[in-house]
Enzyme design. Structure first.
Site, PDB file in Angstrom:
ATOM      1  N   ILE A  60       0.811  -1.216   0.000  1.00  0.00           N
ATOM      2  CA  ILE A  60       0.000   0.000   0.000  1.00  0.00           C
ATOM      3  C   ILE A  60       0.846   1.269   0.000  1.00  0.00           C
ATOM      4  O   ILE A  60       0.358   2.347  -0.347  1.00  0.00           O
ATOM      5  CB  ILE A  60      -0.961   0.005   1.219  1.00  0.00           C
ATOM      6  CG1 ILE A  60      -2.058   1.061   1.077  1.00  0.00           C
ATOM      7  CG2 ILE A  60      -0.181   0.198   2.519  1.00  0.00           C
ATOM      8  CD1 ILE A  60      -3.000   0.844  -0.072  1.00  0.00           C
ATOM      9  N   TYR A  61       2.118   1.194   0.352  1.00  0.00           N
ATOM     10  CA  TYR A  61       2.953   2.399   0.437  1.00  0.00           C
ATOM     11  C   TYR A  61       3.149   2.982  -0.965  1.00  0.00           C
ATOM     12  O   TYR A  61       3.831   2.400  -1.805  1.00  0.00           O
ATOM     13  CB  TYR A  61       4.306   2.091   1.074  1.00  0.00           C
ATOM     14  CG  TYR A  61       4.245   1.638   2.514  1.00  0.00           C
ATOM     15  CD1 TYR A  61       3.098   1.808   3.291  1.00  0.00           C
ATOM     16  CD2 TYR A  61       5.344   1.021   3.116  1.00  0.00           C
ATOM     17  CE1 TYR A  61       3.051   1.381   4.611  1.00  0.00           C
ATOM     18  CE2 TYR A  61       5.302   0.600   4.438  1.00  0.00           C
ATOM     19  CZ  TYR A  61       4.153   0.776   5.172  1.00  0.00           C
ATOM     20  OH  TYR A  61       4.116   0.348   6.487  1.00  0.00           O
ATOM     21  N   SER A  62       2.551   4.131  -1.170  1.00  0.00           N
ATOM     22  CA  SER A  62       2.531   4.779  -2.492  1.00  0.00           C
ATOM     23  C   SER A  62       2.053   3.804  -3.571  1.00  0.00           C
ATOM     24  O   SER A  62       2.491   3.869  -4.717  1.00  0.00           O
ATOM     25  CB  SER A  62       3.901   5.368  -2.853  1.00  0.00           C
ATOM     26  OG  SER A  62       4.175   6.511  -2.082  1.00  0.00           O
ATOM     27  N   TYR A  63       1.148   2.899  -3.164  1.00  0.00           N
ATOM     28  CA  TYR A  63       0.535   1.935  -4.090  1.00  0.00           C
ATOM     29  C   TYR A  63       1.580   1.187  -4.929  1.00  0.00           C
ATOM     30  O   TYR A  63       1.479   1.097  -6.137  1.00  0.00           O
ATOM     31  CB  TYR A  63      -0.505   2.639  -4.965  1.00  0.00           C
ATOM     32  CG  TYR A  63      -1.611   3.239  -4.136  1.00  0.00           C
ATOM     33  CD1 TYR A  63      -2.607   2.435  -3.605  1.00  0.00           C
ATOM     34  CD2 TYR A  63      -1.626   4.600  -3.841  1.00  0.00           C
ATOM     35  CE1 TYR A  63      -3.613   2.971  -2.802  1.00  0.00           C
ATOM     36  CE2 TYR A  63      -2.620   5.145  -3.029  1.00  0.00           C
ATOM     37  CZ  TYR A  63      -3.609   4.316  -2.524  1.00  0.00           C
ATOM     38  OH  TYR A  63      -4.605   4.859  -1.710  1.00  0.00           O
ATOM     39  N   LYS A  88       3.872  -6.287   3.295  1.00  0.00           N
ATOM     40  CA  LYS A  88       2.568  -6.518   3.910  1.00  0.00           C
ATOM     41  C   LYS A  88       1.462  -6.488   2.870  1.00  0.00           C
ATOM     42  O   LYS A  88       1.631  -5.918   1.783  1.00  0.00           O
ATOM     43  CB  LYS A  88       2.273  -5.437   4.957  1.00  0.00           C
ATOM     44  CG  LYS A  88       3.387  -5.144   5.928  1.00  0.00           C
ATOM     45  CD  LYS A  88       2.983  -4.056   6.908  1.00  0.00           C
ATOM     46  CE  LYS A  88       4.181  -3.417   7.551  1.00  0.00           C
ATOM     47  NZ  LYS A  88       4.966  -2.580   6.622  1.00  0.00           N
TER      48      LYS A  88
END
Length: 326
Positions: A60-63, A88
């Site tokens: 999810i970090y910066s997709y 994750k």
């Protein structure tokens, strides 16, 4: 750098983990304060230079951009057998069916996507980012077991849930002979200590490695309360965690400053040394977006706080509303 066993596994990790939520694309719609690839790579290189071998990211970090940046840097500057990489899954990657959660379908697909971005055949640690209230935990744990057996992950971990949920997941795995979680990545720092009530004693008893996120309370423990940064002004997630308790937290921030002055060290070192003296804590996750953030944090490994100073730091704490686990 000091290295320790990762909970009750035989894997060695540095006592500081580099978190990569701050690496990515400011235009992705994730966080506008993140730094892009060139700056991020310099921080990753410095982490490797000082002996950090443990890196934490998430789809999810910066997709996905964070994973791409980390993968590019590690492929060029690190030996894969020496480093430990965690990613994750759970958060929705787009507004569409099956793009998030902990179903068998989602976990296998999202991990394959992460491996492609990381340019790796496996991750050392695959973490469920939150508890999925819409998927049976039996489905999740069996899928994670099969992921390990398929060689896509060496170990599995969990993050940000209630202690009863973590205990239930471990019991389901044990009952069925499936792979159990070896780590818990939870919200823990001097301003938020609710995890001390149940989760930390559980992890300590079971030999589970604790890798706290937000160990510096998104920078609030490193500077005067009135000081501001770009992240402080724009990070809405951090605001949701800490703004409600600002008045009571100010006192603790001031005490961190006093102890730092007493020991002639940086405030970040005091906050991290407080975490590292907890038996279950193995490797706090430092979300460095500047090389100076890393260098400020490293001496915490060798800083031993007097018990009286630990008590002084802790005495002002008042119960907080639970955040992170829900």
């Amino acid at each position: 750098m000091d290295y320790v066993k990762f909970g009750n596994t035989g894997m060695d990790v540095s006592k500081i983990c580099l978190g990569t939520m701050g690496f990515g694309d400011p235009n992705s719609g994730f966080h506008e304060w993140v730094i892009e690839e060139e700056e991020s790579t310099e921080v990753i290189k410095k982490a490797l230079d000082v002996g950090i071998n443990f890196f934490d990211t998430a789809n999810i970090y910066s997709y996905g951009a964070s994973e791409t940046i980390l993968g590019n840097a590690l492929k060029k500057h690190a030996n894969r057998d020496e480093i430990v990489v965690a990613t994750k899954a759970y958060m929705k990657m787009k507004d569409a069916p099956n793009s998030g959660g902990l179903s068998r379908k989602a976990l296998f697909y999202q991990l394959d996507q992460s491996l492609e971005r990381l340019q790796m055949d496996y991750v050392d640690l695959f973490i469920i980012h939150r508890w999925d209230y819409e998927t049976p935990i039996e489905e999740t744990m069996e899928a994670l077991h099969d992921i390990v057996k398929a060689g896509k992950a060496r170990y599995i971990g969990a993050s940000a849930m209630y202690a009863w949920q973590f205990a239930k997941a471990q019991q389901v795995a044990e009952k069925n002979g499936w792979t159990k979680f070896v780590s818990m990545q939870n919200h823990l720092n001097l301003l938020y200590r609710e995890e001390e009530r149940e989760m930390l004693p559980l992890c300590e008893d079971q030999g589970v490695a604790v890798t706290p996120y937000s160990p510096l309370a998104s920078g609030r423990l490193t500077r005067d309360w009135e000081a501001t940064t770009e992240r402080y002004l724009n990070d809405q997630t951090a605001k949701s965690k800490y703004d409600k308790t600002a008045e009571q937290d100010k006192i603790i921030v001031q005490r961190v400053a006093e102890i730092a002055e007493k020991y002639n060290v940086k405030r970040a070192q005091v906050a991290l040394a407080w975490l590292l003296q907890k038996e279950a804590v193995v490797s706090p996750i430092i979300g460095a977006t500047k090389i100076s953030h890393l260098l400020d944090a490293l001496p915490a490994i060798d800083l031993q706080l007097d018990p009286a100073d630990i008590s002084y730091l802790e005495r002002a704490y008042l119960p907080h509303e639970v955040v992170g686990a829900i």
